[in-house]
Scaffold this active site. Structure first.
Site, short mmCIF file in Angstrom:
data_model
loop_
_atom_site.label_atom_id
_atom_site.label_comp_id
_atom_site.label_asym_id
_atom_site.label_seq_id
_atom_site.Cartn_x
_atom_site.Cartn_y
_atom_site.Cartn_z
N GLU A 213 0.83 -1.21 0.00
CA GLU A 213 0.00 0.00 0.00
C GLU A 213 0.86 1.26 0.00
O GLU A 213 0.57 2.22 -0.72
CB GLU A 213 -0.92 0.00 1.23
CG GLU A 213 -1.96 1.11 1.23
CD GLU A 213 -1.50 2.42 1.88
OE1 GLU A 213 -2.24 3.41 1.81
OE2 GLU A 213 -0.40 2.44 2.47
N ASP A 236 -7.33 1.81 8.07
CA ASP A 236 -6.03 2.48 8.00
C ASP A 236 -6.01 3.58 9.05
O ASP A 236 -7.01 3.81 9.75
CB ASP A 236 -5.80 3.05 6.60
CG ASP A 236 -4.33 3.06 6.19
OD1 ASP A 236 -3.47 3.26 7.07
OD2 ASP A 236 -4.04 2.87 4.99
N HIS A 330 3.80 8.57 9.56
CA HIS A 330 4.99 8.32 8.75
C HIS A 330 6.28 8.79 9.41
O HIS A 330 7.22 9.24 8.76
CB HIS A 330 4.84 8.92 7.34
CG HIS A 330 3.87 8.17 6.49
ND1 HIS A 330 3.80 8.32 5.12
CD2 HIS A 330 2.94 7.23 6.80
CE1 HIS A 330 2.87 7.52 4.63
NE2 HIS A 330 2.32 6.85 5.64
#
Length: 373
Positions: A213, A236, A330
């Protein structure tokens, strides 16, 4: 049986960037096998765990979450043994200078640090700025390219954020790869719950731990084409906007429950994104209200998920996203609330168990319903 937090702690300790998901595949396969004997892994690594309803011509609901994490790949090793990297996925390079990273070498994990110019020698114009990616380098404690290669570090090796799972007293947890190992942990707990009540299912249920992904968003498609689901629900993370640097962007925050997606798309265009099936998202909202589950409404420009492509498979699929609010996405300090995770588990379980032969989604179902009235 493990708690969701135990699953999450173990899953986030695994290093597995896009296309290198093998250790997570092994982990998911091991624990899924405790709850179902219908498990399949396709060529690229998508893992499908099936709970059949036993009903003739049963409709199919797929719930999925990806196994890979953002990271890096070694592009070049200079003559002094410093590593230069490229990103795999959207890893935040602003956090890299001075950070610990783990190089997944051919002989095992090699710890490294991202070098940064000594503060004493910074020029005035360099202070408060971030070096470009091509200037960043990793120091693994060697003095030559040959020494690096003797450690098993070569061009093509992957690099991950160093795992450091932190628990807070208020139920928040922090670490790398919460995106999207939290979905993997939820899938495992959902499998546990479904295995105890599979005789009550009216729809066939497919739990899918999918791949790639972070790199191309489309890794799940081979599994979708095999399953041919009527409904696809993606799990998610989504950025929580309850920090000082994101005021008034959205109301999504930690501790207020899962976020139901009403729109997402990547970048500044609308080439791909998610606009959920109205009937499906209404059913999720009703489940929340019936079960007294607090929930949030997500509008996220800059986020894209696999349902952006799944929606157009075959004759179309009714799609919806459920997101876990997460701070600092992230980075190695992604932070989420276990309360939100547990509420997501509850929402999914009750939604699935509430599906019956009359449950219909999509525009065609809405038109058929109006004609009956």
């Amino acid at each position: 049986m493990k708690s969701t937090k135990e699953y999450l702690r173990e899953l986030t300790s695994i290093h597995a960037v896009s296309s290198r998901e093998d250790p997570v595949i092994d982990y998911m396969n091991e624990y899924f096998s405790h709850y179902s004997n219908e498990i399949e892994i396709d060529v690229i690594g998508n893992l499908i765990c099936h709970f059949p309803s036993g009903k003739l011509n049963a409709r199919k609901v797929m719930v999925f979450g990806h196994m890979d994490e953002v990271g890096f790949i070694v592009r070049y090793i200079d003559e002094k043994g410093f590593l230069f990297i490229e990103r795999i996925g959207g890893a935040n390079i602003n956090v890299l200078p001075g950070l610990k990273l783990d190089v997944v070498g051919e002989k095992g994990i090699v710890p490294g640090v991202v070098g940064t110019k000594a503060y004493h020698f910074l020029k005035p114009e360099e202070k408060g700025t971030f070096p470009p990616q091509d200037k960043l380098y990793i120091d693994i404690g060697v003095t030559s390219r040959e020494e690096a290669e003797m450690k098993g570090v070569k061009a093509g090796c992957c690099v991950c954020f160093h795992a450091d799972f932190l628990e807070r007293e208020n139920g928040w947890v922090t670490g790398k790869a919460m995106d999207n190992r939290v979905a993997c942990a939820i899938l495992l707990k959902l499998a546990e719950h479904l295995s105890k009540n599979k005789d009550k299912l009216n729809w066939d249920v497919y739990l899918v731990a999918c791949v790639q992904e972070e790199f191309n968003i489309r890794g799940v498609l081979p599994a979708v084409r095999k399953i041919k689901p009527d409904v696809s629900i993606g799990l998610d993370v989504t950025p929580a906007c309850d920090t000082p640097d994101l005021p008034n962007y959205s109301s999504v925050s930690l501790d207020n429950g899962p976020a139901l997606t009403f729109l997402n798309y990547h970048g500044k265009g609308t080439l791909a994104g998610v606009l959920p099936d109205t009937r499906l998202v209404e059913a999720l909202v009703k489940t929340c209200e019936d079960q007294m589950i607090s929930y949030q409404r997500e509008i996220a420009v800059g986020v894209i998920t696999e349902n952006a492509y799944i929606v157009f498979e075959e004759y179309g699929v009714a799609i919806a996203n459920i997101s876990i609010p997460t701070r600092y996405t992230h980075t190695p300090v992604e932070t989420l609330s276990m309360k939100d995770v547990e509420l997501t588990e509850k929402l999914l379980y009750h939604f699935i168990m509430g599906l019956d032969e009359g449950s219909q989604f999509g525009k065609k179902a809405r038109i058929s319903h109006s004609r009956k009235r």
